[in-house]
Design an enzyme around this catalytic site. Structure first.
Site, mmCIF file in Angstrom:
data_model
loop_
_atom_site.group_PDB
_atom_site.id
_atom_site.type_symbol
_atom_site.label_atom_id
_atom_site.label_comp_id
_atom_site.label_asym_id
_atom_site.label_seq_id
_atom_site.Cartn_x
_atom_site.Cartn_y
_atom_site.Cartn_z
ATOM 1 N N CYS A 160 0.821 -1.216 0.000
ATOM 2 C CA CYS A 160 0.000 0.000 0.000
ATOM 3 C C CYS A 160 0.856 1.267 0.000
ATOM 4 C CB CYS A 160 -0.932 -0.002 1.204
ATOM 5 S SG CYS A 160 -2.106 -1.372 1.217
ATOM 6 N N HIS A 161 1.826 1.346 0.914
ATOM 7 C CA HIS A 161 2.620 2.561 1.044
ATOM 8 C C HIS A 161 4.117 2.285 1.171
ATOM 9 C CE1 HIS A 161 -1.485 3.572 2.469
ATOM 10 N NE2 HIS A 161 -1.280 4.647 1.726
ATOM 11 N N GLY A 162 4.525 1.045 0.950
ATOM 12 C CA GLY A 162 5.941 0.734 0.842
ATOM 13 C C GLY A 162 6.693 0.456 2.125
ATOM 14 N N PRO A 199 6.736 4.571 6.207
ATOM 15 C CA PRO A 199 5.514 5.124 6.821
ATOM 16 C C PRO A 199 5.109 4.439 8.127
ATOM 17 C CG PRO A 199 5.211 4.813 4.456
ATOM 18 C CD PRO A 199 6.502 4.147 4.812
#
Length: 207
Positions: A163-165, A179
């Site tokens: 999703c956001h790494g 994140p």
């Protein structure tokens, strides 16, 4: 015998035995209907068997979980990873430490006291972790291959949240500058035997 009762100057009410029986029968039927209506309502307020089981400990057979393989079970509605780590995976934990945000897992709430160690586990080979990213609750996927081109030549292997790494090592520890703010959570767990694992219960937290 019919009896009449005065209900004022303008009219009277007569109650025969048949009328009294009809009133009693109607009242009784009404009580039964009321009770019948209440029972489903009360039952609806009681937790279902599924809801009761949602927070209960889960016993898992890990006897056939080969080194390098991972299985996923559900506990309290969450996916729990059980990874049988190979010697190479365990060696990668040390290699990853300089790249991790919290290599010593110093945030106590991330794991029980017995998992506050280099492998974050009770048994070094076995990782038991909640597979939910600590950023926004996505589910990371396996990225076990070291040096994966998508993750860089220095990638030691672990998990990637698509999703956001955010990335995590084989102990669920988050890499720097990602994140996700903290390491993955380690749930309470204990071993009944070498092949039987209980998730959600231990000698320190028997809930």
């Amino acid at each position: 015998m019919t009896t009449c009762t005065c209900q004022g100057e303008s009219f009277s009410v007569c109650a025969s035995p048949a009328r009294r029986q009809w009133i009693m029968a109607t009242a009784g039927a009404g009580g039964v209907l009321t009770l019948t209506a209440i029972v489903p309502f009360v039952s609806s307020l009681m937790p279902s068997e599924r809801a009761l089981a949602a927070g209960a400990p889960v016993e898992v057979d890990i006897g056939k979980l080969a080194p390098g393989n991972m299985m996923v079970v559900e506990w309290r509605g969450k996916p729990v990873w059980i990874l049988n780590r190979t010697p190479e995976m365990l060696a990668a934990l040390k290699k990853a430490e300089p790249m991790l945000a919290d290599p010593a897992s110093e945030v106590a709430t991330q794991q029980p006291a017995y998992a506050a160690n280099a492998t974050r586990s009770r048994v070094p080979e076995m990782l038991v972790a909640i597979g939910i990213c600590t950023h926004l609750g996505c589910s990371p996927s396996a990225a076990f291959t070291p040096g994966d081109p998508a993750l860089g030549a220095d990638w030691p292997g672990g998990f990637l949240c698509p999703c956001h790494g955010s990335t995590f090592d084989f102990a669920g520890r988050v890499f720097k500058n990602k994140p996700a703010p903290t390491n993955l959570e380690i749930p309470p767990h204990r071993y009944l035997t070498d092949s039987r694992l209980v998730i959600g219960s231990d000698e320190f937290d028997p809930s």
